[in-house]
Design a protein around this motif. Structure first.
Motif, PDB file in Angstrom:
ATOM      1  N   ALA A   1       0.857  -1.114  -0.020  1.00  0.00           N
ATOM      2  CA  ALA A   1      -0.011   0.050  -0.007  1.00  0.00           C
ATOM      3  C   ALA A   1       0.930   1.243   0.173  1.00  0.00           C
ATOM      4  CB  ALA A   1      -1.100   0.021   1.065  1.00  0.00           C
ATOM      5  N   VAL A   2       0.605   2.161  -1.099  1.00  0.00           N
ATOM      6  CA  VAL A   2       1.413   3.466  -1.119  1.00  0.00           C
ATOM      7  C   VAL A   2       0.576   4.714  -1.345  1.00  0.00           C
ATOM      8  CG1 VAL A   2       3.141   4.679  -2.463  1.00  0.00           C
ATOM      9  CG2 VAL A   2       3.259   2.135  -2.159  1.00  0.00           C
ATOM     10  N   ARG A   3       0.889   5.745  -0.582  1.00  0.00           N
ATOM     11  CA  ARG A   3      -0.122   7.131  -0.843  1.00  0.00           C
ATOM     12  C   ARG A   3       0.442   7.746  -1.947  1.00  0.00           C
ATOM     13  NH1 ARG A   3       1.061   9.875   3.081  1.00  0.00           N
ATOM     14  NH2 ARG A   3       2.747   8.857   4.164  1.00  0.00           N
ATOM     15  N   LEU A   4      -0.202   8.038  -2.740  1.00  0.00           N
ATOM     16  CA  LEU A   4      -0.081   9.042  -3.882  1.00  0.00           C
ATOM     17  C   LEU A   4      -0.967  10.050  -3.960  1.00  0.00           C
ATOM     18  CD1 LEU A   4       0.123   6.072  -6.487  1.00  0.00           C
ATOM     19  CD2 LEU A   4       2.199   7.178  -5.319  1.00  0.00           C
ATOM     20  N   ARG A   5      -0.361  11.236  -4.494  1.00  0.00           N
ATOM     21  CA  ARG A   5      -1.021  12.544  -4.644  1.00  0.00           C
ATOM     22  C   ARG A   5      -0.925  12.661  -6.281  1.00  0.00           C
ATOM     23  NH1 ARG A   5      -2.748  15.796  -0.830  1.00  0.00           N
ATOM     24  NH2 ARG A   5      -2.210  15.283   1.442  1.00  0.00           N
ATOM     25  N   SER A   6      -1.722  13.398  -6.802  1.00  0.00           N
ATOM     26  CA  SER A   6      -1.723  13.840  -8.141  1.00  0.00           C
ATOM     27  C   SER A   6      -2.190  15.040  -8.595  1.00  0.00           C
ATOM     28  CB  SER A   6      -2.148  12.606  -8.910  1.00  0.00           C
ATOM     29  OG  SER A   6      -2.064  12.925 -10.608  1.00  0.00           O
ATOM     30  N   PHE A   7      -1.803  15.750  -9.829  1.00  0.00           N
ATOM     31  CA  PHE A   7      -2.498  17.139  -9.897  1.00  0.00           C
ATOM     32  C   PHE A   7      -2.294  17.232 -11.368  1.00  0.00           C
ATOM     33  CE2 PHE A   7       1.975  17.917  -8.779  1.00  0.00           C
ATOM     34  CZ  PHE A   7       2.335  18.785  -9.617  1.00  0.00           C
ATOM     35  N   GLY A   8      -2.849  18.142 -12.176  1.00  0.00           N
ATOM     36  CA  GLY A   8      -2.706  18.347 -13.500  1.00  0.00           C
ATOM     37  C   GLY A   8      -3.877  19.462 -14.026  1.00  0.00           C
ATOM     38  N   THR A   9      -4.285  19.530 -15.327  1.00  0.00           N
ATOM     39  CA  THR A   9      -5.357  20.361 -15.874  1.00  0.00           C
ATOM     40  C   THR A   9      -6.177  19.478 -16.753  1.00  0.00           C
ATOM     41  OG1 THR A   9      -3.932  20.713 -17.751  1.00  0.00           O
ATOM     42  CG2 THR A   9      -3.337  22.255 -15.747  1.00  0.00           C
ATOM     43  N   PHE A  10      -7.206  20.279 -17.099  1.00  0.00           N
ATOM     44  CA  PHE A  10      -8.287  19.650 -17.898  1.00  0.00           C
ATOM     45  C   PHE A  10      -9.062  20.700 -18.480  1.00  0.00           C
ATOM     46  CE2 PHE A  10     -10.506  20.446 -14.007  1.00  0.00           C
ATOM     47  CZ  PHE A  10     -11.982  20.740 -14.616  1.00  0.00           C
ATOM     48  N   SER A  11      -9.773  20.173 -19.711  1.00  0.00           N
ATOM     49  CA  SER A  11     -10.537  21.081 -20.495  1.00  0.00           C
ATOM     50  C   SER A  11     -11.879  20.753 -20.945  1.00  0.00           C
ATOM     51  CB  SER A  11      -9.976  21.445 -21.803  1.00  0.00           C
ATOM     52  OG  SER A  11      -8.570  21.997 -21.785  1.00  0.00           O
ATOM     53  N   ILE A  12     -12.822  21.607 -20.623  1.00  0.00           N
ATOM     54  CA  ILE A  12     -14.362  21.161 -20.930  1.00  0.00           C
ATOM     55  C   ILE A  12     -14.949  21.997 -21.857  1.00  0.00           C
ATOM     56  CG2 ILE A  12     -14.455  20.454 -18.557  1.00  0.00           C
ATOM     57  CD1 ILE A  12     -16.185  22.821 -17.783  1.00  0.00           C
TER      58      ILE A  12
END
Length: 346
Positions: free
Chosen positions: A118-129
């Motif tokens: 078990a590993v804790r992960l964080r993530s981020f980025g961008t998106f378009s709608i």
């Protein structure tokens, strides 16, 4: 003199407006014969008597309402007062690409790793709608708000993206060591996973980009160590190289060998020291014995001589001893003591 005909349009100066109502106040009395202009990257939804009549695409249109200029107002004022009972308004919906929206995990994602468990992960980025169904988007997301911007919807969309991201992690990635090569696969899998969620709101997820997926600091250190081991390659070859390098450094720096050992640069040399000392001060084999006749008795002193170790050449030992002194492997006091012992044997 009050104007008899109306011209209805909307210009988005901010660039992030999704819905804007005209008229902006609560009068909602669009007159019969009003000229409606819809620009590119817009759609206009015409509401009459509380219902969406139609959605207009770019172009110019003439609206038909029950609010006939001057006449309707004069007739209805006797029973309904100054406000007309025939409600009509236009909602402009932005259909252009809304890009550069940010997303990120507020809480770490618990990922079951094939190697680290078990590993804790964080993530981020961008998106378009992009709004693809104006009437559906207006009725479900904006409602009767006079102005609706991207800031008011991004929190809702972020929650969808991050929750679905947890679902696709386990189906695409097996280990955090392989994360960077799966960014595109994760993004594609997530777009397919949330397509129905966005369509239900009249939206389309055009782009979804993952900028980083970061494990905890201690896991990052493990990944760096594993990369370093892979870069080294064969450990035995690497240790031989380090030992040879240490010998070269020792020869160049002379008596500073002790300091180099303390700094770790002489690790390989230190591992070779016992073998060098044993070769330097060990006994050298003597020439083989002459052949004796068959059946001849072997003298007792011959057997003792064979059992005793051969005596090394003192002159050769002195040369090796001087070499160790020059390398800094022994001190001057040790050199003098061993030198006196060898001279006493001559």
């Amino acid at each position: 003199m009050p104007k008899l005909m109306e011209v209805i349009d909307y210009l988005d100066e901010s660039g992030d407006t999704l819905v804007a109502r005209v008229p902006a106040d609560d009068s909602c009395e669009v007159k019969w014969g009003a000229q409606l202009t819809v620009r590119e990257s817009q759609a206009a939804v015409f509401f009459r008597d509380g219902k969406a009549v139609t959605a207009f695409r770019p172009g110019r249109y003439v609206l038909k309402t029950q609010n006939i200029p001057v006449l309707t107002k004069w007739v209805t004022s006797f029973g309904y007062g100054p406000r007309s009972p025939f409600r009509a308004e236009v909602y402009f919906v932005g259909t252009k690409l809304m890009h550069g929206l940010k997303w990120g995990t507020r809480q770490p994602i618990i990922f079951r790793d094939a190697e680290l468990h078990a590993v804790r992960l964080r993530s981020f980025g961008t998106f378009s709608i992009k709004v693809v169904k104006p009437v559906l988007f207006l009725n479900r997301m904006a409602g009767t708000q006079g102005l609706f911007t991207t800031d008011e919807i991004t929190d809702y969309l972020r929650s969808i993206l991050t929750s679905r991201l947890m679902d696709v992690f386990g189906t695409v990635v097996k280990s955090v060591f392989d994360l960077p090569q799966y960014y595109d696969e994760l993004a594609a899998a997530l777009k397919a996973r949330v397509a129905d969620d966005f369509a239900a709101a009249g939206l389309e997820l055009v782009d979804f980009l993952i900028e980083a997926i970061t494990p905890p600091e201690e896991v990052q250190k493990m990944i760096d160590e594993r990369s370093s081991m892979a870069a080294i390659g064969d450990m035995n070859t690497f240790m031989q190289f380090k030992a040879a390098k240490s010998l070269q450094d020792a020869a160049q720096n002379g008596g500073e060998m002790g300091g180099m050992l303390g700094a770790g640069a002489g690790l390989g040399f230190g591992m070779m020291m016992p073998q060098m000392m044993s070769q330097s001060f060990g006994m050298q084999p003597t020439a083989p014995q002459a052949a004796m006749p068959a059946g001849a008795a072997v003298p007792a002193n011959t057997e003792a001589a064979a059992a005793a170790p051969p005596v090394a050449d003192p002159f050769e030992l002195l040369g090796k001893l001087k070499g160790l002194l020059d390398l800094g492997a022994i001190t001057a006091e040790e050199y003098e003591t061993k030198k006196a012992d060898l001279l006493s044997r001559m």
